[in-house]
Structure formats: C-alpha cells, structure tokens
Write an enzyme that holds these catalytic residues in place. Sequence first.
Site, PDB file in Angstrom:
ATOM      1  N   CYS A 190       0.962  -1.155  -0.065  1.00 16.69           N
ATOM      2  CA  CYS A 190       0.100   0.152   0.029  1.00 16.69           C
ATOM      3  C   CYS A 190       1.064   1.214   0.006  1.00 16.69           C
ATOM      4  O   CYS A 190       2.005   1.143   0.552  1.00 16.69           O
ATOM      5  CB  CYS A 190      -1.068   0.001   1.129  1.00 16.69           C
ATOM      6  SG  CYS A 190      -2.237   1.179   1.388  1.00 16.69           S
ATOM      7  N   ASP A 197       0.627   3.842   1.661  1.00 15.23           N
ATOM      8  CA  ASP A 197       0.463   4.240   3.032  1.00 15.23           C
ATOM      9  C   ASP A 197       1.855   4.749   3.453  1.00 15.23           C
ATOM     10  O   ASP A 197       2.625   3.780   3.594  1.00 15.23           O
ATOM     11  CB  ASP A 197      -0.455   3.392   4.023  1.00 15.23           C
ATOM     12  CG  ASP A 197      -0.622   3.959   5.390  1.00 15.23           C
ATOM     13  OD1 ASP A 197       0.313   4.505   6.102  1.00 15.23           O
ATOM     14  OD2 ASP A 197      -2.008   4.023   5.674  1.00 15.23           O
ATOM     15  N   ARG A 252       2.869   4.743   6.404  1.00 19.54           N
ATOM     16  CA  ARG A 252       3.273   4.208   7.540  1.00 19.54           C
ATOM     17  C   ARG A 252       3.921   2.694   7.265  1.00 19.54           C
ATOM     18  O   ARG A 252       4.473   1.970   7.926  1.00 19.54           O
ATOM     19  CB  ARG A 252       2.168   4.042   8.477  1.00 19.54           C
ATOM     20  CG  ARG A 252       1.811   5.436   8.796  1.00 19.54           C
ATOM     21  CD  ARG A 252       0.301   5.177   9.554  1.00 19.54           C
ATOM     22  NE  ARG A 252      -0.576   4.946   8.603  1.00 19.54           N
ATOM     23  CZ  ARG A 252      -1.838   4.466   8.854  1.00 19.54           C
ATOM     24  NH1 ARG A 252      -2.352   4.850  10.197  1.00 19.54           N
ATOM     25  NH2 ARG A 252      -2.700   4.169   8.121  1.00 19.54           N
ATOM     26  N   HIS A 293      -2.252  -3.947   5.102  1.00 18.04           N
ATOM     27  CA  HIS A 293      -1.916  -3.557   6.602  1.00 18.04           C
ATOM     28  C   HIS A 293      -3.138  -3.291   7.057  1.00 18.04           C
ATOM     29  O   HIS A 293      -4.184  -2.647   6.435  1.00 18.04           O
ATOM     30  CB  HIS A 293      -0.837  -2.295   6.720  1.00 18.04           C
ATOM     31  CG  HIS A 293      -1.583  -0.938   5.905  1.00 18.04           C
ATOM     32  ND1 HIS A 293      -2.085  -0.104   6.604  1.00 18.04           N
ATOM     33  CD2 HIS A 293      -1.749  -0.535   4.639  1.00 18.04           C
ATOM     34  CE1 HIS A 293      -2.425   0.849   5.823  1.00 18.04           C
ATOM     35  NE2 HIS A 293      -2.280   0.444   4.803  1.00 18.04           N
ATOM     36  N   CYS A 343      -6.173   0.199   6.891  1.00 19.05           N
ATOM     37  CA  CYS A 343      -5.778   0.651   5.626  1.00 19.05           C
ATOM     38  C   CYS A 343      -6.922   1.356   5.393  1.00 19.05           C
ATOM     39  O   CYS A 343      -8.249   1.020   4.985  1.00 19.05           O
ATOM     40  CB  CYS A 343      -5.629  -0.572   4.453  1.00 19.05           C
ATOM     41  SG  CYS A 343      -5.427  -0.118   2.865  1.00 19.05           S
TER      42      CYS A 343
END
Length: 214
Positions: A43, A45, A47, A99, A102
């Site tokens: 992803c 993302d 993080r 994750h 998400c």
Amino acid sequence: MAASYEQVFENNKQWVEEMKGSDADFFDKLAEGQQPDYLYIGCSDSRVPANQVMGLEPGDVFVHRNVANMVVNTDLNVMSVINYSVVHLKVKHIIVCGHYNCGGVKAAMTSQDLGILNPWLRNIRDVYRMHRDELDSIANEHDRYNRLVELNVQEQCINVIKTAEVQQQYAANNFPVVHGWVFDLKTGLLKDLNVDFEETLNNIKEIYDITPNG
Ligand code: CO
C-alpha cells in the site's frame, strides 16, 4: 515528526556518509545493477515503508505501491512491474503486503462517492462481494474490516498468480513463489497469511492456465 523540506537534503547527505562509512564502495556497487530476490507489492500508506519493515537494503527489493496494494488485471503499471521483475530480474518471491487500518479498504466499506477513486475501490468492493457470507457473519465492524484487509491480500495474490509471467516462470524454474502478508501498525510485525501457493496455482489453473504444454 516530519522533516522540513530543506532537512530532507541534509538527511540525504548524512545517509550517504553513513553508507560510505560501512562500505566505501557502496554506491559504486549500487550503480552497477540490481539483482533483487523480492518483488514487494504494498500500500502507498506512508506508515508502511517496504525496505524498513523487512530490514532490507537498497538493491534487495523491487517495489510497487498503490492505494490498498491492488493487483488489477488492466493496470498497466502493476502488470509492467510484475513482468519486468519476474521475466528480467527473475525474483524468487513475490509479496503482496496489506496492512490493518488501511484507509483504502476502509473507504471501500463506506457508502460514498469518491470520484476517480470509485473504480479503484470497486475492486475492493468486489473482494467483499466474493466473500460476503464470511464477512457479513462477523458482527464486530473492526474485526470485519481487518478480515477484509486479509481477504483483499489473498485475492491480490490470486491476481498475481493469474499472470502468464508467473505461471510460466514457475513451470520452468519453480519460482517465483507468491506470499500474502499483513503489516500490523500497532505492533510493527508482519503476519504471514500462509497463502498456499501450489494449491492456489493448481486451483486457478483450471480456469486461468496460461502455460502452453505446461
Ligand atoms: Co493502506
């Protein structure tokens, strides 16, 4: 927490010095070429940084990231990444890593018009529809959300296995093997969903076989 724009260049210089400190030829070797063993599809993302969570160095992992770690059959971007890494780099492992928490998966579970994101998130809604009985039987919304994250990873693994590149390379070399992982933001740990690659491959080949004479 986030560094200022100028600070990023200072960080970069510091990193260069650190890398040279442990290996004076580090960047000369880096410039020579890459032979990564892993393709990581994750992803976007912020993080979930691929190299950091796996403890891998530059050159170790070929990376593709998009919203909610999707492997969409008509997405020229992800299909090109799979083709190049499997056919030319000959990666040994392909990882689809989702994750928990998400935002993309969360958005696909809510009723709203998100414009250009609609067709992208529809692929996640399709995953929900395929696993509707299981998901609807989970009363707790957060547990249902976490389960959809896992099922989405499993379905994207299947999409990777549907490709001709993966089927043909595996028939010839016994690799690459496809794995499904979920990263837990609260613990920092990776969870292996233990996708049975051989079994999945055999199952989907009944319909999606692209290995002539194989
Ligand atoms: Co995400």
